[in-house]
Design an enzyme around this catalytic site. Structure first.
Site, PDB file in Angstrom:
ATOM      1  CB  SER A 138       1.042 -15.651 -23.134  1.00 32.37           C
ATOM      2  OG  SER A 138       0.148 -16.058 -22.016  1.00 32.37           O
ATOM      3  CE1 TYR A 151      -2.218 -11.082 -23.660  1.00 33.09           C
ATOM      4  CE2 TYR A 151      -2.591 -12.950 -22.977  1.00 33.09           C
ATOM      5  CZ  TYR A 151      -1.674 -12.264 -22.713  1.00 33.09           C
ATOM      6  OH  TYR A 151      -0.686 -12.251 -22.297  1.00 33.09           O
TER       7      TYR A 151
HETATM    8  N1  NAP Z   1       1.390 -11.425 -15.725  1.00 32.54           N
HETATM    9  C1  NAP Z   1       1.105 -12.580 -16.479  1.00 32.54           C
HETATM   10  O1  NAP Z   1       0.288 -13.348 -15.809  1.00 32.54           O
HETATM   11  C2  NAP Z   1       1.523 -12.759 -17.948  1.00 32.54           C
HETATM   12  C3  NAP Z   1       1.497 -14.090 -18.494  1.00 32.54           C
HETATM   13  C4  NAP Z   1       1.781 -14.456 -19.659  1.00 32.54           C
HETATM   14  C5  NAP Z   1       2.429 -13.472 -20.413  1.00 32.54           C
HETATM   15  N2  NAP Z   1       2.406 -12.001 -19.708  1.00 32.54           N
HETATM   16  C6  NAP Z   1       2.865 -10.996 -20.734  1.00 32.54           C
HETATM   17  O2  NAP Z   1       3.958 -10.414 -20.178  1.00 32.54           O
HETATM   18  C7  NAP Z   1       3.899  -9.114 -20.769  1.00 32.54           C
HETATM   19  C8  NAP Z   1       4.207  -8.039 -19.580  1.00 32.54           C
HETATM   20  O3  NAP Z   1       3.056  -7.862 -19.004  1.00 32.54           O
HETATM   21  P1  NAP Z   1       3.014  -7.775 -17.161  1.00 32.54           P
HETATM   22  O4  NAP Z   1       2.444  -8.929 -16.891  1.00 32.54           O
HETATM   23  O5  NAP Z   1       4.419  -7.525 -16.815  1.00 32.54           O
HETATM   24  O6  NAP Z   1       1.887  -6.728 -17.168  1.00 32.54           O
HETATM   25  P2  NAP Z   1       1.971  -5.264 -16.516  1.00 32.54           P
HETATM   26  O7  NAP Z   1       2.623  -5.196 -14.997  1.00 32.54           O
HETATM   27  O8  NAP Z   1       0.716  -4.526 -16.784  1.00 32.54           O
HETATM   28  O9  NAP Z   1       2.909  -4.545 -17.566  1.00 32.54           O
HETATM   29  C9  NAP Z   1       2.768  -4.137 -18.855  1.00 32.54           C
HETATM   30  C10 NAP Z   1       3.860  -3.262 -19.420  1.00 32.54           C
HETATM   31  O10 NAP Z   1       3.409  -2.926 -20.859  1.00 32.54           O
HETATM   32  C11 NAP Z   1       3.333  -1.266 -20.834  1.00 32.54           C
HETATM   33  N3  NAP Z   1       2.280  -0.975 -21.852  1.00 32.54           N
HETATM   34  C12 NAP Z   1       0.802  -1.126 -21.611  1.00 32.54           C
HETATM   35  N4  NAP Z   1       0.284  -0.430 -22.508  1.00 32.54           N
HETATM   36  C13 NAP Z   1       1.290   0.091 -23.471  1.00 32.54           C
HETATM   37  C14 NAP Z   1       1.365   0.765 -24.605  1.00 32.54           C
HETATM   38  N5  NAP Z   1      -0.041   1.354 -25.012  1.00 32.54           N
HETATM   39  N6  NAP Z   1       2.306   1.599 -24.971  1.00 32.54           N
HETATM   40  C15 NAP Z   1       3.579   1.202 -24.366  1.00 32.54           C
HETATM   41  N7  NAP Z   1       3.853   0.393 -23.336  1.00 32.54           N
HETATM   42  C16 NAP Z   1       2.606  -0.095 -22.980  1.00 32.54           C
HETATM   43  C17 NAP Z   1       3.190  -0.857 -19.367  1.00 32.54           C
HETATM   44  O11 NAP Z   1       3.419   0.325 -19.328  1.00 32.54           O
HETATM   45  P3  NAP Z   1       2.658   1.782 -19.169  1.00 32.54           P
HETATM   46  O12 NAP Z   1       1.204   1.297 -18.652  1.00 32.54           O
HETATM   47  O13 NAP Z   1       3.417   2.672 -18.464  1.00 32.54           O
HETATM   48  O14 NAP Z   1       2.674   2.126 -20.524  1.00 32.54           O
HETATM   49  C18 NAP Z   1       3.775  -2.027 -18.470  1.00 32.54           C
HETATM   50  O15 NAP Z   1       5.233  -1.568 -18.346  1.00 32.54           O
HETATM   51  C19 NAP Z   1       2.819  -8.598 -21.545  1.00 32.54           C
HETATM   52  O16 NAP Z   1       3.319  -9.164 -22.860  1.00 32.54           O
HETATM   53  C20 NAP Z   1       1.819  -9.885 -20.982  1.00 32.54           C
HETATM   54  O17 NAP Z   1       1.059 -10.380 -22.175  1.00 32.54           O
HETATM   55  C21 NAP Z   1       1.890 -11.826 -18.710  1.00 32.54           C
END
Ligand code: NAP
Length: 262
Positions: A138, A151
């Site tokens: 991130s 985080y």
């Molecule tokens: N969106 C942003 O602004 C942003 C910015 C920087 C970095 N990121 C990073 O991008 C990555 C993806 O996040 P996203 O933004 O796409 O968020 P998201 O839409 O909430 O997706 C998160 C994913 O992680 C899975 N997950 C959550 N808890 C889990 C667990 N205990 N075991 C297995 N899987 C789990 C969720 O699936 P289930 O709920 O089905 O388990 C979902 O598929 C993360 O690492 C996040 O830190 C996001």
């Protein structure tokens, strides 16, 4: 033929957001996919609409699941070419506003399982002198973030680990890439208990993050900060005094916390 055609790719957190966009894009590019996340029904449905995908549901905040995921893949005699460690979540608030249970789960998911999956699959990749790891970190990994402290610290770990790994294994035929998106429109803010619309607005879509990241991986880069504005933020926060960057990130996160509407 495109680079990803025929490659076997494990994607964690494939059920939503950036992970889902990786899955849909790589399916179109002809990759064979292993999808994992907790939402079993969603993964089964996604895999059923893809050309060559299976799903193995489970909870990566439980320390044992990475090993059982690896064992199940080996039992199926599948060789993984690329692991995309994408699953992760954040929590906004004062450090004492949440429980150690929540932090344990976050640290296990964002760091422990990511390291464990890397350790398990990298051994096989080194033996065959090919393959690679994409770790989703991130923009938050580059500076301490008050009200998002655990985080940001987990993501600082991911970036540091990933870049070191790149240097250790680049001469063994292994690609290692750290991906650093900024605000991207997914379900992330919901789980982080932040407003659905961040202060600065969403800067990128999951699809844009994925397209840039896949290009960067193919080129053998070790880190990508997605998008010009995020690159600019990273630069600015690296040159201004720490007190100023702390004040700036406090303002952004607190503002996001003040309106938790979804
Ligand atoms: N969106 C942003 O602004 C942003 C910015 C920087 C970095 N990121 C990073 O991008 C990555 C993806 O996040 P996203 O933004 O796409 O968020 P998201 O839409 O909430 O997706 C998160 C994913 O992680 C899975 N997950 C959550 N808890 C889990 C667990 N205990 N075991 C297995 N899987 C789990 C969720 O699936 P289930 O709920 O089905 O388990 C979902 O598929 C993360 O690492 C996040 O830190 C996001």
């Amino acid at each position: 033929m495109n680079y990803y055609n025929g490659k076997t790719i494990l994607i964690t957190g494939a059920s939503s957001g950036i992970g889902e966009a990786f899955a849909l894009t790589l399916d179109k590019l002809g990759a064979k996919l292993i999808l994992t996340a907790r939402s079993k029904d969603k993964l089964v449905d996604m895999a059923s609409h893809m050309n060559n995908a299976i799903s193995i549901a489970g909870d990566l905040s439980k320390k044992e699941f990475a090993q059982s995921l690896y064992d199940e893949i080996k039992d199926k005699k599948i060789e993984v070419d690329i692991v995309i460690n994408n699953a992760g979540y954040g929590f906004s608030g004062l450090f004492l506003d949440s429980s150690m249970k929540n932090y344990d789960e976050m640290m296990n998911l964002n760091m422990y399982s990511l390291v464990n999956l890397t350790h398990l699959f990298l051994k096989d990749m080194v033996n065959k002198k090919s393959g690679g790891i994409i770790n989703i970190s991130s923009l938050a990994s580059f500076q301490p973030m008050p009200f998002f402290s655990i985080y940001a610290a987990t993501k600082a770990f991911v970036t540091s680990f990933t870049v070191s790994l790149y240097e250790e294994y680049r001469k063994s035929g292994i690609k290692v890439l750290g991906v650093c998106p900024g605000y991207t429109k997914t379900n992330f803010n919901k789980r982080a208990q932040m407003n659905s619309i961040p202060v600065a607005g969403y800067l990128m879509t999951s699809q844009q993050v994925v397209n840039q990241s896949l290009r960067a991986y193919e080129k053998g880069k070790f880190i990508i900060v997605n998008g010009k504005i995020n690159k600019f933020f990273r630069f600015i926060t690296s040159i201004i005094p720490t007190r100023l960057s702390l004040a700036f990130s406090s303002y952004v996160i607190k503002k996001g916390m003040s309106n938790k509407q979804w």
